[in-house]
Every structure is written in structure tokens, then in C-alpha cells.
Design an enzyme around this catalytic site. Structure first.
Site, PDB file in Angstrom:
ATOM      1  N   MET A   1      -0.706  -6.007   7.728  1.00  0.00           N
ATOM      2  CA  MET A   1      -1.204  -7.131   7.478  1.00  0.00           C
ATOM      3  C   MET A   1      -1.233  -7.819   6.193  1.00  0.00           C
ATOM      4  O   MET A   1      -1.979  -8.309   5.509  1.00  0.00           O
ATOM      5  CB  MET A   1      -2.623  -6.824   7.035  1.00  0.00           C
ATOM      6  CG  MET A   1      -3.557  -5.741   7.274  1.00  0.00           C
ATOM      7  SD  MET A   1      -5.267  -5.203   7.426  1.00  0.00           S
ATOM      8  CE  MET A   1      -5.304  -3.604   9.195  1.00  0.00           C
ATOM      9  N   SER A   2       0.611  -8.136   5.994  1.00  0.00           N
ATOM     10  CA  SER A   2       0.685  -9.173   4.815  1.00  0.00           C
ATOM     11  C   SER A   2       2.330  -9.269   4.624  1.00  0.00           C
ATOM     12  O   SER A   2       2.937  -9.628   6.302  1.00  0.00           O
ATOM     13  CB  SER A   2       1.241  -7.547   3.470  1.00  0.00           C
ATOM     14  OG  SER A   2       1.792  -6.653   3.857  1.00  0.00           O
TER      15      SER A   2
ATOM     16  N   ASN B   1       1.048   5.256  10.057  1.00  0.00           N
ATOM     17  CA  ASN B   1       0.789   5.624  11.139  1.00  0.00           C
ATOM     18  C   ASN B   1       1.028   5.620  12.459  1.00  0.00           C
ATOM     19  O   ASN B   1       1.521   3.847  12.950  1.00  0.00           O
ATOM     20  CB  ASN B   1      -1.219   5.088  11.256  1.00  0.00           C
ATOM     21  CG  ASN B   1      -1.068   3.750  10.816  1.00  0.00           C
ATOM     22  OD1 ASN B   1      -0.918   3.407   9.526  1.00  0.00           O
ATOM     23  ND2 ASN B   1      -1.026   3.090  11.994  1.00  0.00           N
TER      24      ASN B   1
ATOM     25  N   HIS C   1      -3.806 -10.551  -0.771  1.00  0.00           N
ATOM     26  CA  HIS C   1      -3.967 -10.193   1.306  1.00  0.00           C
ATOM     27  C   HIS C   1      -5.018 -11.753   1.735  1.00  0.00           C
ATOM     28  O   HIS C   1      -6.013 -11.702   1.020  1.00  0.00           O
ATOM     29  CB  HIS C   1      -4.241  -8.935   1.389  1.00  0.00           C
ATOM     30  CG  HIS C   1      -3.936  -7.867   0.914  1.00  0.00           C
ATOM     31  ND1 HIS C   1      -3.790  -7.597  -0.205  1.00  0.00           N
ATOM     32  CD2 HIS C   1      -3.054  -7.531   1.721  1.00  0.00           C
ATOM     33  CE1 HIS C   1      -2.574  -5.993   0.171  1.00  0.00           C
ATOM     34  NE2 HIS C   1      -2.118  -6.547   1.012  1.00  0.00           N
TER      35      HIS C   1
ATOM     36  N   HIS D   1      -5.353  -1.595  -5.652  1.00  0.00           N
ATOM     37  CA  HIS D   1      -3.533  -1.666  -5.978  1.00  0.00           C
ATOM     38  C   HIS D   1      -3.978  -1.659  -7.558  1.00  0.00           C
ATOM     39  O   HIS D   1      -5.116  -2.132  -8.375  1.00  0.00           O
ATOM     40  CB  HIS D   1      -3.092  -2.782  -5.589  1.00  0.00           C
ATOM     41  CG  HIS D   1      -2.820  -2.677  -4.293  1.00  0.00           C
ATOM     42  ND1 HIS D   1      -1.532  -2.163  -3.338  1.00  0.00           N
ATOM     43  CD2 HIS D   1      -3.208  -3.533  -3.414  1.00  0.00           C
ATOM     44  CE1 HIS D   1      -1.477  -2.394  -2.006  1.00  0.00           C
ATOM     45  NE2 HIS D   1      -2.363  -2.635  -1.647  1.00  0.00           N
TER      46      HIS D   1
ATOM     47  N   SER E   1       0.814  -1.049   0.094  1.00  0.00           N
ATOM     48  CA  SER E   1       0.040  -0.040   0.072  1.00  0.00           C
ATOM     49  C   SER E   1       0.713   1.198  -0.076  1.00  0.00           C
ATOM     50  O   SER E   1       1.580   1.158   0.882  1.00  0.00           O
ATOM     51  CB  SER E   1      -0.639   0.292   1.201  1.00  0.00           C
ATOM     52  OG  SER E   1      -1.928  -0.950   1.141  1.00  0.00           O
TER      53      SER E   1
ATOM     54  N   ALA F   1       3.281  -0.958   4.123  1.00  0.00           N
ATOM     55  CA  ALA F   1       2.948   0.269   5.230  1.00  0.00           C
ATOM     56  C   ALA F   1       2.242  -0.368   6.525  1.00  0.00           C
ATOM     57  O   ALA F   1       1.926  -1.535   6.580  1.00  0.00           O
ATOM     58  CB  ALA F   1       1.496   0.347   5.092  1.00  0.00           C
TER      59      ALA F   1
ATOM     60  N   TYR G   1      -6.300 -11.494   4.017  1.00  0.00           N
ATOM     61  CA  TYR G   1      -8.336 -10.694   5.140  1.00  0.00           C
ATOM     62  C   TYR G   1      -9.157 -10.402   3.529  1.00  0.00           C
ATOM     63  O   TYR G   1      -9.736 -10.466   3.679  1.00  0.00           O
ATOM     64  CB  TYR G   1      -7.545  -8.966   5.139  1.00  0.00           C
ATOM     65  CG  TYR G   1      -7.191  -8.119   4.992  1.00  0.00           C
ATOM     66  CD1 TYR G   1      -8.198  -7.266   3.449  1.00  0.00           C
ATOM     67  CD2 TYR G   1      -5.744  -7.757   4.634  1.00  0.00           C
ATOM     68  CE1 TYR G   1      -7.324  -6.325   3.092  1.00  0.00           C
ATOM     69  CE2 TYR G   1      -5.541  -6.663   4.322  1.00  0.00           C
ATOM     70  CZ  TYR G   1      -5.980  -6.272   3.130  1.00  0.00           C
ATOM     71  OH  TYR G   1      -5.763  -5.094   2.190  1.00  0.00           O
ATOM     72  N   GLU G   2      -8.254 -10.643   2.001  1.00  0.00           N
ATOM     73  CA  GLU G   2      -9.763 -10.167   1.198  1.00  0.00           C
ATOM     74  C   GLU G   2      -9.846 -12.097   0.828  1.00  0.00           C
ATOM     75  O   GLU G   2     -11.125 -11.936   0.209  1.00  0.00           O
ATOM     76  CB  GLU G   2      -8.700 -10.136  -0.554  1.00  0.00           C
ATOM     77  CG  GLU G   2      -8.610  -8.876   0.053  1.00  0.00           C
ATOM     78  CD  GLU G   2      -6.876  -8.381  -1.239  1.00  0.00           C
ATOM     79  OE1 GLU G   2      -7.772  -7.922  -1.609  1.00  0.00           O
ATOM     80  OE2 GLU G   2      -5.980  -8.854  -1.371  1.00  0.00           O
TER      81      GLU G   2
ATOM     82  N   HIS H   1      -7.713   4.460   6.919  1.00  0.00           N
ATOM     83  CA  HIS H   1      -6.887   3.885   5.445  1.00  0.00           C
ATOM     84  C   HIS H   1      -6.060   5.365   4.275  1.00  0.00           C
ATOM     85  O   HIS H   1      -5.324   5.188   3.997  1.00  0.00           O
ATOM     86  CB  HIS H   1      -7.696   2.907   4.261  1.00  0.00           C
ATOM     87  CG  HIS H   1      -7.087   2.275   3.542  1.00  0.00           C
ATOM     88  ND1 HIS H   1      -5.724   1.803   3.312  1.00  0.00           N
ATOM     89  CD2 HIS H   1      -7.257   2.898   2.177  1.00  0.00           C
ATOM     90  CE1 HIS H   1      -5.478   1.579   2.323  1.00  0.00           C
ATOM     91  NE2 HIS H   1      -6.223   1.928   1.568  1.00  0.00           N
TER      92      HIS H   1
HETATM   93  N1  HPA Z   1      -2.404  -1.864  11.339  1.00  0.00           N
HETATM   94  C1  HPA Z   1      -1.908  -2.824  10.794  1.00  0.00           C
HETATM   95  N2  HPA Z   1      -1.660  -2.581   9.171  1.00  0.00           N
HETATM   96  C2  HPA Z   1      -1.428  -1.714   8.927  1.00  0.00           C
HETATM   97  C3  HPA Z   1      -1.795  -0.679   9.490  1.00  0.00           C
HETATM   98  C4  HPA Z   1      -1.628  -0.779  11.278  1.00  0.00           C
HETATM   99  O1  HPA Z   1      -1.420   0.122  12.089  1.00  0.00           O
HETATM  100  N3  HPA Z   1      -1.100   0.580   8.850  1.00  0.00           N
HETATM  101  C5  HPA Z   1      -0.815   0.069   8.031  1.00  0.00           C
HETATM  102  N4  HPA Z   1      -1.171  -0.923   7.510  1.00  0.00           N
END
Ligand code: HPA
Length: 273
Positions: free
Chosen positions: A212-213, A236, A84, A62, A31, A114, A86-87, A248
Site C-alpha cells: 500500500m505504499s 505474509n 500513506h 511509526h 512497516s 512490508a 490510505y490515511e 497487521h
Molecule cells: N496486502 C497489502 N499490503 C500489505 C500486505 C498485503 O497482503 N502485507 C503487507 N502489506
């Protein structure tokens, strides 16, 4: 023959027929890292939906394509977008592209993502080299009968993230005068961001960043004997570190801001690998 191995071979054959030089380096753009694909020269674009055996769904947010060509004089296979967990994809599908790279002859894989900063010293915009990981999904791409052609049943995971590549990454970051963090990446299943209690748990467990990856791809690559480097953009601070909700949009914005540094860094890494 194993149906999964067959699918990998078919996908690799399809891609091989479309390109003139085989890639030695693979790069997965997470991401916000996607713009880097624009810097591939003599690029062949292959949408994932065209590749036999690949999911027919797109990849949210993407481009969802291979971009294969040259960067800094090296032939690279860039994945603009990944599958992913989660998908709803199983881990074998999540790692199918890594297996395809293995059959194409990729020797080094750079995984980007990310991530949320769990370590309180981190700041939004930092780049963090992954030193090790913690899998919190409870799932592995290696579940099921081992495919001996791809790697051993019980692969060692002592040094998932190659020490020479990490050393080189610090050299490059020093040369470019930016502070490169290094820490442990925890993969949560997502797609919801974590709760503050989960982040406190991850901190106790020794995580510095959460996402998450990446973990399944790193595991599959190591199983297949590919050297791995992982790098997170801290987009973040993780839930509860600051008293602000996560979005997001914020994640994408922070990685866009890091794009210039990311380009210079990745290009120089590829040149020197
Ligand atoms: N948590 C999980 N996945 C993420 C985060 C987060 O804070 N930021 C970017 N991807």
C-alpha cells in the site's frame, strides 16, 4: 511561486538548519523496518510534526520522524515512518518528504515496505528487490501543473528501479548468503487487504508482491532525478494464497523476525553505494 514548491523549500530550509552535513542517501522505513533507524550515528531526530508544511497528524504504527546522521560513513536521511495514501493524504503530501530530500541534495533513495507475497513461490520472511511496479491507485504525485524546477512534465519510467543498485543488491545478498527475490510490486490503495479475486487479478497482471505504499515515492524521486532502489519484506502470503485471514499483527511480527538480516543488508548497501 507555486505553493507546493514553497512548502518543500520551507521544510528543506528548516531541516538544513538543524543538521551539519547534507544527506546523500535517503531511506524510507516501512512497516516493521523502523528499528533500523536506531543504527544511525550522531543522529538528529526531527519529528514530522515539527517540520513546516508537514501534516500535523502522526503516522500510525511509526515513530513519524526524520533521523539524520551517519551510517557506514555516509550521511543519510532516514524517514522512520511515511505518509500513506490510505490515511487520506493526497499524493503530493505522500511525496512531500521525497521532494524535501531532493532539495537537500539526496542522490539515492532506498524505499522499503512490508508486502504480501502474490508469487506462489515466495515465502514469508523473504526479501524482494523491486524490479518494477504497477500502480493500482489511479493517482499520481505528478498530477496538476508541472513544477519545472523539480522535474520534467512527462518523465520516463522505463527504469524506475536503478539497474546498478539492483546489481549491487544481489552482490550484497550473495555475500551475506541469503536468497534475494526480485519481482514486480503492485500498489493497491488499501487500507483493507485485498480480496482473493484481486490477488488473482494482480497475478495475471504480472505482480509478485502487493502493498500500500512506495509507488508514489518512487515516481516522485525519478521525476526529480533521484536514483531509486525498492525492497519489500514479504510479511505474509497475499489473500487467498493460503486459506488464512491476514492481520497487521502478523505483518509486524514477520518483519521483526527479518530485522537482523535487514540491518546487515541495508548497512552494506549504504557502505557500497
Ligand atoms: N496486502 C497489502 N499490503 C500489505 C500486505 C498485503 O497482503 N502485507 C503487507 N502489506
Amino acid at each position: 511561486m507555486d505553493a507546493y514548491l514553497n512548502a518543500i523549500r520551507e521544510a528543506a530550509d528548516y531541516i538544513r538548519a538543524r543538521i551539519s552535513d547534507l544527506p546523500e542517501i535517503g531511506l524510507v522505513l516501512g512497516s516493521g523496518w523502523g528499528d533500523f533507524a536506531e543504527h544511525v550515528e550522531d543522529a538528529v531526530h526531527i519529528p514530522y510534526t515539527e517540520v513546516p508544511g508537514f501534516p500535523k497528524t502522526g503516522v500510525a504504527g511509526h515513530a513519524g520522524e526524520w533521523v539524520i546522521g551517519r551510517i557506514a560513513g555516509k550521511t543519510v536521511a532516514v524517514m522512520s515512518g511515511r505518509f500513506h495514501y490510505y490515511e487520506g493524504h493526497d499524493m503530493k503530501t505522500v511525496t512531500l518528504p521525497v521532494r524535501v530530500m531532493q532539495l537537500l541534495g539526496v542522490k539515492t533513495l532506498i524505499l522499503t515496505n512490508a508486502a504480501g507475497g502474490v508469487n506462489g513461490e515466495y515465502e514469508v520472511g523473504d526479501l524482494m528487490l523491486i524490479s518494477d511496479h504497477i500502480s493500482m491507485t489511479g493517482a499520481s504525485p505528478l498530477f496538476g501543473p508541472n513544477i519545472d524546477e523539480l522535474g520534467p512534465r512527462f518523465p520516463d519510467m522505463t527504469h524506475v528501479y536503478d539497474r546498478d543498485l539492483r546489481f549491487l543488491a544481489h552482490l550484497v545478498a550473495n555475500g551475506q548468503h541469503f536468497r534475494l527475490r526480485e519481482g514486480v510490486y503492485a500498489q493497491m490503495p488499501g487500507p483493507c487487504y485485498e480480496t482473493p479475486a484481486e490477488i488473482r487479478m494482480l497475478r495475471v497482471l504480472g505482480a509478485d508482491a502487493v502493498g500500500m505504499s512506495t509507488v508514489p515515492e518512487a515516481v516522485a524521486a525519478r521525476h526529480g532525478g533521484i536514483k531509486v532502489m525498492g525492497i519489500s519484506c514479504i510479511t505474509n502470503m497475499a489473500a487467498g494464497v493460503l486459506d488464512a485471514p491476514l492481520s497487521h499483527g502478523e505483518v509486524m511480527e514477520a518483519s521483526r523476525k527479518a530485522a537482523g538480516r535487514v540491518k546487515a543488508f541495508l548497512e552494506e548497501m549504504i557502505r557500497r553505494i
